[in-house]
Write an enzyme that holds these catalytic residues in place. Structure first.
Site, PDB file in Angstrom:
ATOM      1  CD  GLU A 129      62.111  50.154  77.189  1.00 32.29           C
ATOM      2  OE1 GLU A 129      61.019  49.566  77.158  1.00 32.29           O
ATOM      3  OE2 GLU A 129      62.862  50.137  78.164  1.00 32.29           O
ATOM      4  CB  CYS A 146      68.841  42.620  71.835  1.00 39.98           C
ATOM      5  SG  CYS A 146      70.643  42.482  71.903  1.00 39.98           S
ATOM      6  CB  CYS A 173      72.939  39.482  78.034  1.00 37.35           C
ATOM      7  SG  CYS A 173      74.230  40.074  76.932  1.00 37.35           S
ATOM      8  CB  SER A 183      76.856  50.457  75.820  1.00 33.79           C
ATOM      9  OG  SER A 183      77.052  49.347  76.649  1.00 33.79           O
ATOM     10  CG  LEU A 202      84.494  42.837  81.548  1.00 34.70           C
ATOM     11  CD1 LEU A 202      84.964  42.334  80.200  1.00 34.70           C
ATOM     12  CD2 LEU A 202      85.644  43.527  82.284  1.00 34.70           C
ATOM     13  CG  ASN A 227      67.269  47.343  87.286  1.00 34.03           C
ATOM     14  OD1 ASN A 227      66.426  47.406  88.162  1.00 34.03           O
ATOM     15  ND2 ASN A 227      67.776  48.391  86.657  1.00 34.03           N
ATOM     16  CB  CYS A 246      67.027  48.800  78.886  1.00 35.54           C
ATOM     17  SG  CYS A 246      68.268  47.558  78.548  1.00 35.54           S
TER      18      CYS A 246
HETATM   19  N1  SAH Z   1      73.982  45.791  73.665  1.00 35.64           N
HETATM   20  C1  SAH Z   1      74.714  46.823  74.324  1.00 35.64           C
HETATM   21  C2  SAH Z   1      73.877  47.995  74.799  1.00 35.64           C
HETATM   22  C3  SAH Z   1      72.534  47.731  75.414  1.00 35.64           C
HETATM   23  S1  SAH Z   1      72.435  47.185  77.075  1.00 35.64           S
HETATM   24  C4  SAH Z   1      75.534  46.243  75.461  1.00 35.64           C
HETATM   25  O1  SAH Z   1      75.441  45.047  75.682  1.00 35.64           O
HETATM   26  O2  SAH Z   1      76.312  46.968  76.070  1.00 35.64           O
HETATM   27  C5  SAH Z   1      72.983  48.528  78.051  1.00 35.64           C
HETATM   28  C6  SAH Z   1      73.637  48.098  79.345  1.00 35.64           C
HETATM   29  O3  SAH Z   1      72.664  47.610  80.296  1.00 35.64           O
HETATM   30  C7  SAH Z   1      74.618  46.951  79.160  1.00 35.64           C
HETATM   31  O4  SAH Z   1      75.757  47.158  79.955  1.00 35.64           O
HETATM   32  C8  SAH Z   1      73.839  45.768  79.679  1.00 35.64           C
HETATM   33  O5  SAH Z   1      74.684  44.714  79.987  1.00 35.64           O
HETATM   34  C9  SAH Z   1      73.106  46.399  80.841  1.00 35.64           C
HETATM   35  N2  SAH Z   1      71.982  45.645  81.343  1.00 35.64           N
HETATM   36  C10 SAH Z   1      71.083  44.920  80.660  1.00 35.64           C
HETATM   37  N3  SAH Z   1      70.186  44.347  81.495  1.00 35.64           N
HETATM   38  C11 SAH Z   1      70.520  44.745  82.717  1.00 35.64           C
HETATM   39  C12 SAH Z   1      69.983  44.493  84.013  1.00 35.64           C
HETATM   40  N4  SAH Z   1      68.931  43.700  84.162  1.00 35.64           N
HETATM   41  N5  SAH Z   1      70.589  45.066  85.080  1.00 35.64           N
HETATM   42  C13 SAH Z   1      71.656  45.869  84.910  1.00 35.64           C
HETATM   43  N6  SAH Z   1      72.215  46.146  83.729  1.00 35.64           N
HETATM   44  C14 SAH Z   1      71.663  45.574  82.649  1.00 35.64           C
END
Ligand code: SAH
Length: 370
Positions: free
Chosen positions: A88, A108, A112, A193, A217, A292, A335
């Site tokens: 997407e 991925c 996280c 990012s 972070l 989110n 996302c």
């Molecule tokens: N892998 C990279 C880029 C993809 S995620 C990274 O970790 O930065 C893009 C951003 O969305 C990242 O800052 C991630 O931590 C954040 N993100 C992912 N899920 C989220 C959620 N449920 N709510 C808010 N931010 C989120």
């Protein structure tokens, strides 16, 4: 073999010379590729050469669905890769232009705790051509209420996937997206990012010094970060923050720290104070976003009002911060969510089809229901 959309002009010229074709064809072919044409559509290229090109892997994505937000001008696109995987992309409108958020991997593997993209692990890396195709197809397909086509002025590598876990393809994408014979997007309009793969951040100082580096972070200390982001077991904040500082110092580019506020985890006043003291001395900005909530995860976000009070706490301590605008909240939040739903729907359909094939009489209904 590298796919056609990933190829540089120089590599294409080499290929043409191996094929005993004239070198000037390279520029013509590159022009077509930029417009999203496939080899068979390249009108000024002789048929025999078109056929040779068509025999190479292409690396394109195909639009399968567009969702438009009714609240703002955001659109989410679902693209299918040549192997049937779905990714997407999100197109957002800002006063300064149109930003496309692209995926760098299908799925991925960073794990996280709050993220939907990682729920089923990494399926595969995207090629540079596939990333480029996300941009090209969006430009090609996007018409807005009869207005002229919107062009993508900014790109953020913030969709599904970890770009620095797909490093070579990401660098090649950056080259193709910024090159004179590529999409000619300024590197200053591209943000990457990362969850914090420290050695790669150091490599970016040499290899991509003009982009905007964003670092997810999400915590003021290792203890909290360990709970949210498995990468923190490998690269601690003691290594991550100096890497961010090194990038900012060497390139003169301000680094963005992303911080998703999770209720009861990283959002206390004490967290704000600790974050401010850790970030002091780094040329940086903190992008706050209320988490989110993802239905498969138990973590909850804070209110926007609370996010603004956290912003004030940082600012009071001299740290530049803002709360990110919320866009497209009605077309699937975090996302990876939409992709997950579509992939599982697709799997269900395939299973149904398998059943139908295996047992056409008893399972015929499944097909009727589609
Ligand atoms: N892998 C990279 C880029 C993809 S995620 C990274 O970790 O930065 C893009 C951003 O969305 C990242 O800052 C991630 O931590 C954040 N993100 C992912 N899920 C989220 C959620 N449920 N709510 C808010 N931010 C989120």
């Amino acid at each position: 073999m590298i796919d056609l959309l990933s190829i540089t002009k120089q590599e294409l010229e080499e290929l043409l010379s191996q094929w005993k074709e004239p070198r000037f064809r390279a520029a013509q072919i590159m022009d077509w590729l930029k417009k999203g044409a496939r080899p068979e559509e390249m009108g000024n290229i002789p048929k025999a050469l078109r056929e040779k090109l068509a025999a190479l892997p292409f690396g394109g994505v195909r639009l399968i669905e567009t969702l438009r937000s009714k609240k703002d001008d955001t659109a989410k696109m679902l693209y299918e890769l040549e192997d049937g995987n779905i990714i997407e992309c999100v197109l957002m409108r800002y006063s300064y232009g149109n930003t496309l958020c692209i995926s760098t991997q299908a799925g991925c593997r960073m794990g996280c705790a709050f993220c939907a993209s990682t729920l089923n692990g990494r399926v595969r890396d995207l090629t540079a051509g596939e990333m480029l195709s996300e941009v090209i197809e969006t430009e090609k397909n996007f018409e807005h209420g009869g207005e002229r086509k919107r062009t993508v002025t900014n790109i953020v590598l913030m969709g599904s996937g970890e770009p620095l876990d797909n490093y070579e393809n990401t660098l090649r994408f950056l080259q193709r997206a910024t090159a004179e014979d590529g999409l000619r997007i300024s590197p200053r309009n591209i943000s990457l990012s990362t969850c914090g793969i420290v050695p790669r951040i150091h490599s970016l100082i040499e290899e991509a010094p003009h982009i905007t580096l964003c670092i997810s972070l999400h915590a003021p200390n290792n203890e909290i970060r360990d709970r949210l982001m498995p990468i923190n077991a490998k690269w601690r904040m003691e290594e991550l923050l100096p890497a961010a500082k090194a990038y900012a110092d060497a390139t003169g580019r301000r680094v963005i720290f992303e911080y998703a506020l999770v209720d009861g985890v990283n959002s206390s006043e004490q967290c704000a104070a600790e974050l401010a003291s850790r970030l002091r001395g780094i040329n940086a900005h903190v992008n706050l976003i209320p988490l989110n909530s993802v239905k498969e995860r138990s973590l909850m976000g804070v209110s926007r009002a609370y996010a603004h009070s956290f912003e004030e706490l940082l600012k009071k301590r001299g740290i530049s911060a803002s709360v990110r605008r919320e866009l497209g909240s009605d077309i699937e939040g975090a996302c990876g969510q939409l992709r997950n739903r579509r992939m599982s729907e697709k799997k269900m359909r395939e299973n149904e089809n398998e059943n139908v094939k295996a047992n056409p009489e008893t399972n015929g209904r499944a097909e009727d229901d589609q």
